[in-house]
Design an enzyme around this catalytic site. Structure first.
Site, PDB file in Angstrom:
ATOM      1  CB  CYS A 294      -0.902  -0.007   1.229  1.00 55.35           C
ATOM      2  SG  CYS A 294       0.022  -0.222   2.755  1.00 55.35           S
ATOM      3  CD  GLU A 391      -3.456   0.277  -3.563  1.00 53.73           C
ATOM      4  OE1 GLU A 391      -4.509  -0.366  -3.557  1.00 53.73           O
ATOM      5  OE2 GLU A 391      -2.625   0.250  -2.648  1.00 53.73           O
TER       6      GLU A 391
END
Ligand code: NAP
Length: 490
Positions: A294, A391
């Site tokens: 992340c 992402e």
């Protein structure tokens, strides 16, 4: 590590559900396979918890809550500290297990054992520092007592990318605070959590304080647990879309929630940056954990004056990365977690190339067994490209260029995420301006790795709610109670 090491480790693993201090089969009798992403072969199978098993785990956590909350903080801390020590003793096993089920290179898995176990040591020290305060109200007519109390039984949902640290970052503070726990690990990587639970048992954790329910039915198991009024807290690490769904479910009982969600980290390189430090930082911020973090740098935002040199130096380092099974010597890039992850990364890269991005290196999956993606560098990425909004979760560097500081800040903040930002500049005042202007929960100023057990990890905007680690982390598991008393002199 030899094939014998792998067989010995896998043969000795707990593979049942841990409920109320017993390792059991699932109530439906089913099991599911855990795969090695570097080969696609089955490592071992584990019990597949049913929704009834989820409630049985909550029964155990609720039954153990009062006794655990009234266990002396020193004792709770000593159990955590003992588990930290056992993790050091078994660090090679834990590292190998993570590499086998998740794919990351063994040196990085060893790094995660150090980082992840530290949450047990750190919170063993915080357990005895839970304090309150005693005050006088402004009128002088009363005395206020503020005290801290364990929230109660907690439910944790963890992702596959850091199988150890994402579990210990929640378990450590919860146990230190006096909360009992049910953990649902990711279906793809349940083994490290099961071994961590066994270690906590060996360290003396009483039955029922920690319960573990791997399952292939995350949604079906979670729903009744969240609806149960005995549950007092949900902590989730995973994607933002799943996090939003869970926040909505948690609203029904007004559960306390901690949400560690997705990121889209900008990595800013100013024209006054130390480029050696920026390239070193970029390698860490991008390629650690095969890009599946992340905190991974998702958008390299580089000043036009240094962009060519930065891109050339970075590309040379990326080209030297060895791709392979994480257990092999010198491997810097393991497989992605599964085929879907490879397709997702490739779709993003092809979309950017279709919009005019220049490919400096790589740009596609690697043939053969296993789910590998070639380390990739793409430059001059168009602002409309999906890769700048999504992402990537893979070993892909995408570079955009800017000409002044205001433009760099605008690009960096142009995302609904706000987990971490990286900034490389030698100008202290500029660094301070970035602290004030970037919409982010964390910042790496001239460094490429920010994770540390002593620091409050977490995001702003749609990257989450709450903080894990640091002095702040234990407060996610404590309720504040305030008592008004009369003045003793009235
Ligand atoms: P995910 O798909 O959201 O899954 C995370 C966890 O949620 C897994 O245990 C999954 O179970 C479970 N889950 C999925 N749907 C659910 C539902 N309807 N109800 C209850 N649980 C459900 O995310 P992921 O792909 O595993 O992890 C990657 C994501 O995590 C990325 O977005 C990354 O940025 C984020 N992440 C954030 C942090 C942070 O600290 N901010 C740290 C690491 C990762 P199954 O495994 O059974 O599907």
């Amino acid at each position: 590590m030899s094939v014998d090491d792998e067989a010995r480790l896998l043969g000795g693993l707990p593979t049942g559900l841990l409920i109320g201090g017993e390792w059991r089969d699932a109530s439906g009798g089913e099991r599911f396979d855990v795969l090695d992403p570097s080969t696609g072969s089955v490592l071992v199978s584990v019990a597949d918890a049913t929704p009834e098993d989820g409630i049985a785990a909550l029964d155990a956590a609720a039954a153990a809550q009062d006794a655990w909350a009234s266990t002396a903080p020193r004792k709770r801390g000593e159990i955590l500290r003992g588990a930290w020590q056992l993790m050091q003793d078994r660090k090679d096993d834990l590292a190998l297990l993570m590499t086998l089920e998740m794919g990351k290179p063994i040196a990085e898995a060893a790094g995660e054992v150090g980082y992840g176990s530290e949450f047990f040591r750190w919170f063993s020290e915080e357990a005895v520092r839970i304090t309150g305060r005693y005050g006088v109200n402004p009128e002088g007519s009363g005395r206020t007592i503020v005290s801290q109390h364990p929230v109660g039984p907690c439910y944790f949902i963890t992702p596959w990318n850091f199988p150890l640290a994402m579990a210990t970052r929640k378990i450590g503070p919860a146990l230190a605070a006096g909360c009992t726990v049910v953990v649902k690990p990711a279906e793809l990587t349940p083994l490290t959590t099961l071994l961590t639970a066994r270690i906590l048992e060996e360290a003396g954790l009483p039955a029922g304080v920690l319960n573990v329910v791997p399952t292939t039915r995350a949604g079906a198991l979670t729903e009744p647990v969240l609806r149960d009024p005995r549950l007092r807290k949900l902590s989730f690490t995973g994607s933002t879309p799943v996090g939003k769904r869970l926040i909505a479910q948690a609203a029904e009982n007004v559960l306390r929630t901690s949400m560690e969600l997705g990121g889209n980290a900008p990595f800013l390189v100013f024209d006054d940056a130390d480029l050696d430090a920026a390239v070193t930082g970029a390698m860490l911020a991008k390629f650690r954990n095969v890009g599946e973090a992340c905190t991974a740098a998702n958008r390299f935002i580089v000043h036009e004056a240094v962009a060519d040199e930065f891109a050339e130096r970075l590309t040379a380092k990326v080209a030297a990365l060895k791709v392979g099974r994480g257990t092999e010597d010198g491997v810097g890039i393991g497989p992605l977690i599964n085929r879907a992850a490879v397709s997702k990364a490739d779709d993003l890269v092809q979309d950017a190339i279709g919009r005019g991005a220049e490919v400096r290196l790589g740009g596609g999956p690697v043939d053969g067994p296993g789910t590998f993606y070639a380390p990739t560098v793409i430059d001059r990425v168009d602002a409309a490209s999906d890769i700048l909004r999504t992402e990537i979760f893979g070993p892909v560097v995408s570079i955009v260029r800017f000409t002044d500081e205001a433009e760099a800040v605008r690009i960096a903040n142009a995302t609904e995420f706000g987990l971490v930002s990286y900034v490389f500049t030698k100008d202290l005042a500029r660094g301070q301006r970035m602290i004030e202007r970037l919409q982010t929960g964390m910042m790496g100023l001239n460094v490429g790795v920010i994770s540390n057990a002593s620091a409050p990890f977490g995001g702003v905007k749609q990257s989450g709610i709450g903080r894990e680690g640091g002095a702040e982390g234990i407060h996610e598991y404590l309720d504040t109670k305030y008592t008004m008393t009369p003045s003793p002199f009235a």
